[in-house]
Each structure stands twice: as structure tokens, then as C-alpha cells.
Write an enzyme that holds these catalytic residues in place. Structure first.
Site, short mmCIF file in Angstrom:
data_model
loop_
_atom_site.label_atom_id
_atom_site.label_comp_id
_atom_site.label_asym_id
_atom_site.label_seq_id
_atom_site.Cartn_x
_atom_site.Cartn_y
_atom_site.Cartn_z
N GLU A 315 0.81 -1.21 0.00
CA GLU A 315 0.00 0.00 0.00
C GLU A 315 0.85 1.27 0.00
O GLU A 315 0.57 2.21 -0.73
CB GLU A 315 -0.92 0.01 1.23
CG GLU A 315 -2.04 -1.03 1.19
CD GLU A 315 -3.12 -0.68 0.18
OE1 GLU A 315 -3.11 0.44 -0.36
OE2 GLU A 315 -3.98 -1.55 -0.07
N SER A 316 1.89 1.31 0.82
CA SER A 316 2.58 2.59 1.04
C SER A 316 4.10 2.50 1.09
O SER A 316 4.76 3.51 1.32
CB SER A 316 2.10 3.20 2.36
OG SER A 316 2.57 2.42 3.46
#
Length: 485
Positions: A315-316
Site C-alpha cells: 500500500e505505502s
């Protein structure tokens, strides 16, 4: 957790029934009568196989015992109608010694060496091509002459030593180190740390490990391929080896052996290689700041913490202030709506984001139909985390229209990209979706999780190995083969 002493550990392995389920433990007679190998196996109702605890041969995975040769061992035991007893406290040389002294057979990525005393080998299982691997940043070696002057390591007993001695006849200045108590991954780790410049390992070993050691590059092939085979004691008759040969012939004929080879050695391209190097870097540099948060969230929601960490990276890249153009933010990239749903007040707070992401994944998983089970359930929950539960249900509907099993991730994975085609999304409730993205999303998370599990497992094995070798200086771990005078 306590660790059994090595001599006890060797014989405290689980006896695996035909289904792979643990049955019981009992003492094993280490010296079956000569010429009675098959009779001994059938009479005691289990077969003892000496092996190694490596990603190639046998290890404990998320779903229980696994590994390429473990799959073969289990199927062979099934074919005999007996249980499987594993003695995995070995390196290659001690596997061979145990087979000579104790039977029944050795299965540990063993090279077929016809001149090994006291042993007889099965037919070839698969070819094993030796290759040179080296540390990134060195001048890439192109031939054996380029290895002169480098610190080169190999594994003793793996069949490569004979090839190196043959090459030394061509290049007398060639020198190397042989280790009898290490594995291929340990050689790669030593290359990455600078203790070695290069090593000669088998190509499939490097392919299996390359993502875990991104600073190690492959160089050139060395010699002709060797054959992986099983080893049997030479003085106990041919009944067991004949059964093994018939079993291997059948596996080759029905294509199952090729399927296993592809499954374990044919998929090192899930992640772009540079991306894998970046991931490994962040495992060491970023993850330690947040692993306690992942562990706590995993404990509360009853997930594997490494799974949550893999999602967080996808995700990040473990960046707690990440923000996308569409407005999702934080470590687990939550929307405002999702954050409100799972009770996250500050999406940029890493602990809150991780906890919220874990709660959201659990809520998705709980809303899936009960008919979806096992890993299929997990993979569909991950896909829905990315694309939304509605689009996942649409893909399941498409799978049904195609006559496939909508409870199978394999079928839904094939259907998801069709949500990008009007012919198909026009028939769904939620319409168009970028259905190829959740397929890549789940694929990447599975690979990140595999790497994290390997790192976690190898760290434990590294500490155990250090404890075993604490009293042995490197000169005893490695035997130096000097240049020829």
C-alpha cells in the site's frame, strides 16, 4: 521456546500419515537387517528419509510441511502405503553417512555420484546446473580465469567439488573454500556481507533464493549439469530402489514431476528484480520501526503479522504519510469512509492506520461466503481490500458464467481482468473496474509475505547455526582448497 539437543532433535520428527497428518512418535531401529530394506519399511509401516531443512528440500510452511523434495517423499510414502518419518538434522555429507549407517534413503538435493562408497542411487529426478554467483559491484566474472584471486565458496558433498577439481586442472591458480556445515543460502549471505566474493551453487538454488539476496548476481555456468537423485544403502537389496524408480517413472510419465518442478523453481519473476531489492532494503531500514505495531494489530485481529506488513508495504512502502491522488492516505492507505468505518481518527498515525487496516481486512474476510475456505478465502479478502467487495462479487459472478468455481481464487483471478471489458462488466451489478490491479496486488503481497517469512525463518536458522558453530572458527567451517603448485 526451548530447543532439543541435536541428538534428540534428530529422532523427534513427526511421523506423517498418508494425508500428511501427524500420527505419533516412536523409537526407530537404526540398523534394519541387510537385504531387508523393503521388508523392513513395510513391516514397521513407515519409511525413514534423511533430508535437510532448506527451501529446496523440506521446511515448515504456513500450511504445514512443504518443499520440492518433501512433496516427492510424501508421494513415495503414499505409493508404498506407509507413513513418512523425516530426519532433517543434516547437511549433505551427514545425509550420506546416515543412509549408509541407518537406511532407508536420503533425499536432500543429492547429486548422483556413482563412485560414492556404500551407496546406490535412484534414477535422475531433475538436472542441476552449477553456476557462479558473485557480489554486485565486482567485475562480472565471465570464465573460470576470472575467479582466480577471489574468495570463492562451495558446499562440500554437493557434487560441485569434483567439477572444481576438474577445472583446477585447466587453471592451476584456482582456489576455493569448501563448507560441510552450511547451505546455499548461507553462501549467498556471506557473499552479500563481503565474507565471500563468489560461490558456485546450483542454478535452481539461486533462482529460489535470489530475491532474498538482492546484492548477489548470477555469472556463468560451470561444467555440465549433474543429476539430482535419491541415495540408498548398497547392501540392503534392490526392492526399495526398484520401487522408487518405478514411482519416479510414473511421476514423469503423468506430468506430475514437471508440474512440481515448475511450481517450486519456475516462478522467480513475480516481482521486478529491482523492486525486490528495494523491498529487502526497506525490510532492514523501515520495517523495524513498525513491526511491533504490525504484531500488535495482528494479535488483536488474529492475522499473521507478516501478512499485515506485506499489505502495508504494497500500500505505502511503509510510509505513514503516503497520500494518493484519489485521497487515500497513511500506512494502510485508507479512504475517509473506511477510516470512519473502522474507527481511525488519524490516518497518518501509523499505529492507528495499521490497526484500522487489520480491522478492515478482517471485516471483509468475515463478509465472504462460508463456502470460500483456506487460502482462497484469504486471497479473495486481499483482492477485495484493493478493488472492493462489490467488484469481487462481480468477478465471482463472471466465473460462474464461465462455468468455473466461484469459490476458487484461481477462477476469480482469471475473471477479475474481465471487469475491464464492456462485454463482461456490462453484465455485472457494479460495472467497470480495473480488475487487473487486484490480481497484481494479491500476487505481490504473496511474494512479499514469502520473502518476509524467509527472512524470519532464516534469521532463526542463522541464530541456531551460530549457536552450533560458536566453538568453531571459520577455518573449521571452511576447508581451503589451495592452488595447484
Amino acid at each position: 521456546m526451548t530447543t532439543s539437543p541435536p541428538l534428540l532433535k534428530r529422532w523427534r520428527r513427526t511421523l506423517l500419515a498418508l494425508s500428511g497428518t501427524a500420527l505419533a512418535l516412536w523409537p526407530i531401529d537404526p540398523t534394519p537387517p541387510p537385504g531387508k530394506a523393503m521388508e523392513g519399511v513395510l513391516s514397521r509401516d513407515f519409511i525413514t528419509i534423511h533430508t535437510r531443512n532448506t527451501p529446496l528440500t523440506y521446511y515448515e510452511g504456513r500450511q504445514g510441511p512443504t518443499g520440492f523434495e518433501y512433496q516427492l517423499m510424501r508421494r513415495f510414502a503414499d505409493s508404498l502405503g506407509v507413513s513418512l518419518n523425516l530426519d532433517d538434522d543434516h547437511f549433505v555429507p551427514t545425509v550420506l553417512d546416515a543412509v549408509r549407517q541407518q537406511g532407508d534413503l536420503g533425499a536432500a538435493a543429492l547429486p548422483l555420484e556413482s563412485d560414492e562408497p556404500g551407496l546406490i542411487y535412484s534414477r535422475s529426478i531433475m538436472p542441476m546446473q552449477p553456476i557462479v554467483v558473485y557480489r554486485r559491484g565486482l567485475q562480472p566474472p565471465d570464465n573460470i580465469d576470472d575467479l582466480v584471486g577471489l574468495q570463492v565458496g562451495i558446499l562440500q558433498g554437493a557434487g560441485i567439488s569434483r567439477i572444481m577439481h576438474e577445472l583446477q586442472l585447466q587453471q592451476p591458480a584456482l582456489s576455493w573454500k569448501e563448507a560441510s556445515d552450511l547451505e546455499a543460502s548461507a553462501l549467498l549471505r556471506r557473499i552479500e556481507s563481503g565474507e565471500l566474493d563468489a560461490a558456485v551453487v546450483f542454478e535452481h538454488q539461486f533462482r529460489l533464493n535470489r530475491l532474498f539476496f538482492p546484492e548477489v548476481e548470477d555469472g556463468f555456468k560451470v561444467g555440465d549439469p549433474l543429476s539430482m537423485a535419491w541415495a540408498f544403502p548398497a547392501n540392503q537389496g534392490l526392492g526399495l530402489i526398484n520401487a522408487a524408480n518405478a514411482f519416479l517413472d510414473e511421476l514423469k510419465a503423468n506430468g506430475e514431476l514437471d508440474q512440481l518442478i515448475t511450481r517450486y523453481f519456475g516462478h522467480d519473476d513475480y516481482l521486478e528484480y529491482v523492486g525486490a531489492r528495494v523491498f529487502i532494503h526497506h525490510v532492514h531500514q523501515r520495517l523495524p520501526r513498525y513491526d511491533a505495531m504490525f504484531r500488535e494489530a495482528a494479535r488483536r485481529e488474529q492475522f499473521d503479522w507478516k501478512l499485515l506488513a506485506a499489505i502495508g508495504y504494497q500500500e505505502s512502502h511503509w510510509n505513514p504519510t503516503a497520500t494518493s491522488p484519489t485521497g487515500v492516505r497513511g500506512m494502510m492507505m485508507l479512504t475517509n469512509v473506511t477510516a470512519d468505518e473502522v474507527g481511525v481518527a488519524d490516518r497518518l498515525n501509523p499505529a492507528e492506520s495499521i490497526e484500522g487496516g487489520a480491522r478492515y481486512l478482517r471485516s471483509i474476510e468475515q463478509r465472504l461466503p462460508e463456502s470460500i475456505t483456506g487460502e482462497d478465502r484469504l486471497f479473495m479478502a486481499l483482492a477485495a481490500y484493493n478493488v472492493g467487495l462489490g467488484h469481487l462479487y462481480d468477478a465471482r459472478d463472471i466465473a460462474r458464467l464461465q462455468g468455473s468455481d466461484a469459490d476458487s481464487w484461481e477462477a476469480v483471478r482469471e475473471a477479475l481482468p474481465l471487469l475491464q471489458e464492456s462485454e463482461w462488466y456490462s453484465k455485472t451489478r457494479h460495472g467497470y473496474a480495473r480488475g487487473g490491479e487486484p490480481v497484481i496486488y494479491v500476487r505481490n503481497i504473496r511474494r512479499y509475505l514469502e520473502i518476509l517469512e524467509y527472512v524470519d525463518r532464516s534469521q532463526q536458522q542463522f541464530h541456531q547455526l551460530n549457536a552450533r558453530l560458536a566453538d568453531y572458527p571459520e577455518s573449521e567451517t571452511f576447508e581451503v582448497v589451495p592452488p595447484k603448485p
